[in-house]
Design a protein around this motif. Structure first.
Motif, PDB file in Angstrom:
ATOM      1  N   ALA A  23       0.841  -1.197   0.000  1.00 20.43           N
ATOM      2  CA  ALA A  23       0.000   0.000   0.000  1.00 20.43           C
ATOM      3  C   ALA A  23       0.877   1.249   0.000  1.00 20.43           C
ATOM      4  CB  ALA A  23      -0.913  -0.005   1.225  1.00 20.43           C
ATOM      5  N   GLY A  24       0.471   2.254  -0.768  1.00 22.65           N
ATOM      6  CA  GLY A  24       1.191   3.513  -0.796  1.00 22.65           C
ATOM      7  C   GLY A  24       2.421   3.525  -1.685  1.00 22.65           C
ATOM      8  N   ARG A  25       2.648   2.468  -2.427  1.00 20.96           N
ATOM      9  CA  ARG A  25       3.794   2.402  -3.332  1.00 20.96           C
ATOM     10  C   ARG A  25       3.300   2.334  -4.774  1.00 20.96           C
ATOM     11  NH1 ARG A  25       8.533   3.662  -0.607  1.00 20.96           N
ATOM     12  NH2 ARG A  25       8.418   2.760   1.479  1.00 20.96           N
ATOM     13  N   SER A  26       3.936   3.099  -5.649  1.00 15.77           N
ATOM     14  CA  SER A  26       3.542   3.070  -7.054  1.00 15.77           C
ATOM     15  C   SER A  26       3.949   1.748  -7.689  1.00 15.77           C
ATOM     16  CB  SER A  26       4.200   4.232  -7.811  1.00 15.77           C
ATOM     17  OG  SER A  26       5.594   3.992  -7.957  1.00 15.77           O
ATOM     18  N   ALA A  27       3.325   1.453  -8.824  1.00  9.76           N
ATOM     19  CA  ALA A  27       3.655   0.212  -9.527  1.00  9.76           C
ATOM     20  C   ALA A  27       5.116   0.189  -9.957  1.00  9.76           C
ATOM     21  CB  ALA A  27       2.738   0.031 -10.737  1.00  9.76           C
ATOM     22  N   LEU A  28       5.648   1.336 -10.414  1.00 10.74           N
ATOM     23  CA  LEU A  28       7.057   1.376 -10.812  1.00 10.74           C
ATOM     24  C   LEU A  28       7.969   1.110  -9.626  1.00 10.74           C
ATOM     25  CD1 LEU A  28       7.687   4.234 -13.410  1.00 10.74           C
ATOM     26  CD2 LEU A  28       7.728   1.768 -13.741  1.00 10.74           C
ATOM     27  N   GLU A  29       7.653   1.695  -8.475  1.00 11.49           N
ATOM     28  CA  GLU A  29       8.437   1.407  -7.278  1.00 11.49           C
ATOM     29  C   GLU A  29       8.421  -0.090  -6.984  1.00 11.49           C
ATOM     30  OE1 GLU A  29       8.477   4.352  -3.734  1.00 11.49           O
ATOM     31  OE2 GLU A  29       6.483   4.545  -4.649  1.00 11.49           O
ATOM     32  N   GLN A  30       7.247  -0.690  -7.090  1.00  7.65           N
ATOM     33  CA  GLN A  30       7.115  -2.094  -6.716  1.00  7.65           C
ATOM     34  C   GLN A  30       7.916  -3.025  -7.622  1.00  7.65           C
ATOM     35  OE1 GLN A  30       3.173  -3.536  -5.459  1.00  7.65           O
ATOM     36  NE2 GLN A  30       2.487  -1.416  -5.585  1.00  7.65           N
ATOM     37  N   VAL A  31       8.019  -2.707  -8.901  1.00  9.56           N
ATOM     38  CA  VAL A  31       8.745  -3.608  -9.799  1.00  9.56           C
ATOM     39  C   VAL A  31      10.210  -3.232  -9.966  1.00  9.56           C
ATOM     40  CG1 VAL A  31       6.669  -4.258 -11.066  1.00  9.56           C
ATOM     41  CG2 VAL A  31       8.046  -2.339 -11.884  1.00  9.56           C
ATOM     42  N   TRP A  32      10.600  -2.019  -9.530  1.00 11.63           N
ATOM     43  CA  TRP A  32      11.989  -1.596  -9.705  1.00 11.63           C
ATOM     44  C   TRP A  32      12.763  -1.465  -8.401  1.00 11.63           C
ATOM     45  CZ3 TRP A  32      11.483   2.993 -13.727  1.00 11.63           C
ATOM     46  CH2 TRP A  32      11.244   2.455 -14.999  1.00 11.63           C
ATOM     47  N   SER A  33      12.131  -0.932  -7.349  1.00 15.01           N
ATOM     48  CA  SER A  33      12.925  -0.540  -6.182  1.00 15.01           C
ATOM     49  C   SER A  33      12.423  -1.090  -4.855  1.00 15.01           C
ATOM     50  CB  SER A  33      12.974   1.002  -6.088  1.00 15.01           C
ATOM     51  OG  SER A  33      11.701   1.541  -5.777  1.00 15.01           O
ATOM     52  N   ARG A  34      11.429  -1.976  -4.881  1.00 16.40           N
ATOM     53  CA  ARG A  34      10.917  -2.553  -3.646  1.00 16.40           C
ATOM     54  C   ARG A  34      11.157  -4.057  -3.650  1.00 16.40           C
ATOM     55  NH1 ARG A  34      10.719   0.509   0.353  1.00 16.40           N
ATOM     56  NH2 ARG A  34       9.192  -0.836   1.364  1.00 16.40           N
ATOM     57  N   PRO A  35      11.409  -4.634  -2.453  1.00 13.71           N
ATOM     58  CA  PRO A  35      11.615  -6.078  -2.360  1.00 13.71           C
ATOM     59  C   PRO A  35      10.277  -6.817  -2.386  1.00 13.71           C
ATOM     60  CG  PRO A  35      11.752  -5.105  -0.183  1.00 13.71           C
ATOM     61  CD  PRO A  35      11.556  -3.959  -1.135  1.00 13.71           C
ATOM     62  N   THR A  36      10.316  -8.071  -2.778  1.00 14.54           N
ATOM     63  CA  THR A  36       9.084  -8.863  -2.868  1.00 14.54           C
ATOM     64  C   THR A  36       9.279 -10.259  -2.297  1.00 14.54           C
ATOM     65  OG1 THR A  36       9.594  -9.811  -5.046  1.00 14.54           O
ATOM     66  CG2 THR A  36       8.456  -7.676  -5.013  1.00 14.54           C
ATOM     67  N   ALA A  37       8.155 -10.886  -1.987  1.00 16.71           N
ATOM     68  CA  ALA A  37       8.100 -12.317  -1.657  1.00 16.71           C
ATOM     69  C   ALA A  37       7.011 -12.915  -2.527  1.00 16.71           C
ATOM     70  CB  ALA A  37       7.792 -12.519  -0.179  1.00 16.71           C
ATOM     71  N   GLU A  38       7.352 -13.874  -3.348  1.00 16.29           N
ATOM     72  CA  GLU A  38       6.383 -14.464  -4.270  1.00 16.29           C
ATOM     73  C   GLU A  38       6.365 -15.982  -4.147  1.00 16.29           C
ATOM     74  OE1 GLU A  38       4.295 -12.813  -5.891  1.00 16.29           O
ATOM     75  OE2 GLU A  38       5.142 -10.802  -6.047  1.00 16.29           O
ATOM     76  N   VAL A  39       5.182 -16.555  -4.217  1.00 13.25           N
ATOM     77  CA  VAL A  39       5.013 -18.002  -4.259  1.00 13.25           C
ATOM     78  C   VAL A  39       4.957 -18.397  -5.730  1.00 13.25           C
ATOM     79  CG1 VAL A  39       3.582 -19.957  -3.608  1.00 13.25           C
ATOM     80  CG2 VAL A  39       3.760 -17.975  -2.081  1.00 13.25           C
ATOM     81  N   ASN A  40       5.991 -19.077  -6.190  1.00 14.52           N
ATOM     82  CA  ASN A  40       6.089 -19.422  -7.604  1.00 14.52           C
ATOM     83  C   ASN A  40       5.422 -20.743  -7.954  1.00 14.52           C
ATOM     84  OD1 ASN A  40       9.255 -18.234  -6.899  1.00 14.52           O
ATOM     85  ND2 ASN A  40       7.858 -17.073  -8.201  1.00 14.52           N
TER      86      ASN A  40
END
Length: 462
Positions: free
Chosen positions: A292-309
């Motif tokens: 929440a509060g993060r732009s889509a560009l931030e999320q795919v470029w500069s934010r860490p993630t945890a994904e279930v592949n």
């Protein structure tokens, strides 16, 4: 007329010859993953070494346990950084061949309906067209001035499209020769067809496969249902708890080392005109997820993630089999940014899983990958000079962008040679790399040559 203006004029006058040389390279079937094309890979390496040597960059073909490397140098003790330019001459297979409009190894210029002229051939964008922009820029500089404005080394690889199995041993064996002040990598894209870009951030990666075990065999759900632990339930609970209600990752210390963007970069990204609806609409989605509060560009470029592949367990065949499985599995990956430590992230994930595990169950972990994120310092003088050079050439401010994935060679340069990389490429979104009818815009090739000439010139300035 200034020196750079003279070099740019020469580039323009020699464009047809530059295209002819690129076409000669594109005709070589240097498919690295297929052993039958090994002679073609060597032929491409020899062609490049001969071409570099002919313009005044002393180059040799270096044998490896796989396809050869090409290494070249032109050094005369110039002031300014000593740069290493990297590209790869190998290409992807062309299958399915019937989807190509013409022979993939007979390059041609095609005019599209919108009037755009494109070079169509396998490798035109990935990466022969890209690496030749630098070679042609160097050619023009040496022809016009008698030298390059900087000391330059070149490394062309022949296995990038097949996992680079020979790269680590080669870098280890040649550290002293290949270690420079800055690597220049031309295997990336522009923001759009008219806006140049420098990729300044690459996310790191940590992967884990986990196996949750309960009973010693699959159980009848009528006889044991309710009383026996169900690994699928346990696994689902573990994975669901990786994020809180705001989309943040819940692992202890997960955000340690995450760096907030400078305001100047945030402003640049806001001005790019990124359309979330178009981005998600291309994959038939509408609503942005994530923090929440993060732009889509931030999320795919500069934010860490945890994904279930991936996750699986129990019976998944046709029809029903009413069992409680004895085991459940998942593959989980974390994209890292800033100074996040891959080992600490892995340890935090494993500690979290153990904290959620019932006493009579067990877990097994299988690690996959563990590379840190990489970034070029936003205050780097080289970055400022690169951005100025591109902006001067294209007439639009060069975007400083992130990359959601990873480029292994850049990590290798940092970890093995202690060398930062500046990623400047001239591909565009619809180049169809790895696909039939791969193309490279003629404008990308022409202005790419001019751009590299400007970058070399700017980097040489005090």
């Amino acid at each position: 007329m200034t020196t750079i203006e003279k070099v740019l004029t020469r580039i323009d006058a020699d464009l047809e010859n530059s295209l002819s040389r690129l076409f000669d390279l594109l005709k070589i079937k240097s498919i690295s993953t297929d052993p039958q094309y090994a002679p073609d890979c060597r032929l491409a390496a020899e062609w490049l070494a001969k071409e570099l040597t002919s313009i005044g960059i002393d180059a040799t073909v270096r044998s490896t346990s796989g396809h050869p490397m090409v290494v070249g140098h032109r050094k005369s003790g110039k002031s300014g950084p000593h740069v290493l330019f990297y590209g790869h001459y190998d290409v992807q297979p062309v299958d399915p061949l019937d989807l190509w409009d013409a022979d993939p190894f007979e390059p041609k210029i095609v005019t599209r309906e919108d009037g755009t002229k494109v070079i169509v051939a396998r490798g035109s964008a990935d990466d022969k067209g890209q690496l030749m922009t630098f070679v042609e820029a160097a050619r023009a500089f040496i022809a016009e001035t008698g030298d390059l404005p900087l000391d330059v080394s070149v490394l062309f690889e022949g296995e990038e499209e097949s996992g680079s199995p020979s790269l680590h041993p080669f870098l280890n064996a040649n550290k002293d020769e290949l270690s420079c002040d800055l690597a220049l990598v031309c295997d990336t894209c522009m923001w759009d067809a008219d806006t140049p870009a420098i990729s300044v951030m690459l996310r790191g990666l940590v992967g884990e496969q986990i196996t949750i075990r309960a009973a010693d065999r699959d159980l009848h759900s009528g006889f044991y249902g309710g009383a026996a632990r169900n690994p699928n339930h346990i696994l689902a609970n573990i994975l669901a708890g990786l994020h809180d209600e705001t989309g943040k990752v819940t692992l202890d210390g997960f955000y340690d080392g995450v760096i907030e963007l400078p305001d100047t970069v945030t402003k640049l990204w806001d001005e790019l005109g990124f359309e979330v609806a178009k981005f998600l609409g291309g994959v038939d989605l509408e609503i942005a997820a994530g923090e929440a509060g993060r732009s889509a560009l931030e999320q795919v470029w500069s934010r860490p993630t945890a994904e279930v592949n991936g996750m699986w367990g129990g019976y998944i065949g046709t029809g029903f089999k009413t069992v409680i499985p004895s085991e459940a599995y998942a593959k989980v990956s974390f994209r890292l940014v800033g100074d996040q430590d891959p080992d600490k992230i892995r340890d935090a994930f494993r500690a979290y899983v153990h904290s959620k595990l019932p006493a009579d169950c067990s877990v097994e972990f299988l690690p996959h990958g563990g590379s840190p994120a990489l970034r070029l310092d936003f205050d780097s003088p080289a970055l400022a000079k690169g951005q100025k050079a591109l902006t001067d050439e294209w007439g639009k401010t060069a975007a400083l962008i992130g990359c959601g994935g990873s480029i292994p060679i850049v990590g290798d340069f940092k970890s093995m040679l202690d060398m930062d990389s500046m990623l400047i490429g001239f591909g565009v979104e619809d180049d169809a790399i790895h696909s039939p009818n791969e193309k490279y815009n003629l404008k990308s090739f022409h202005k790419g040559i001019r751009s590299w000439a400007r970058v070399l010139d700017e980097l040489s300035q005090d």
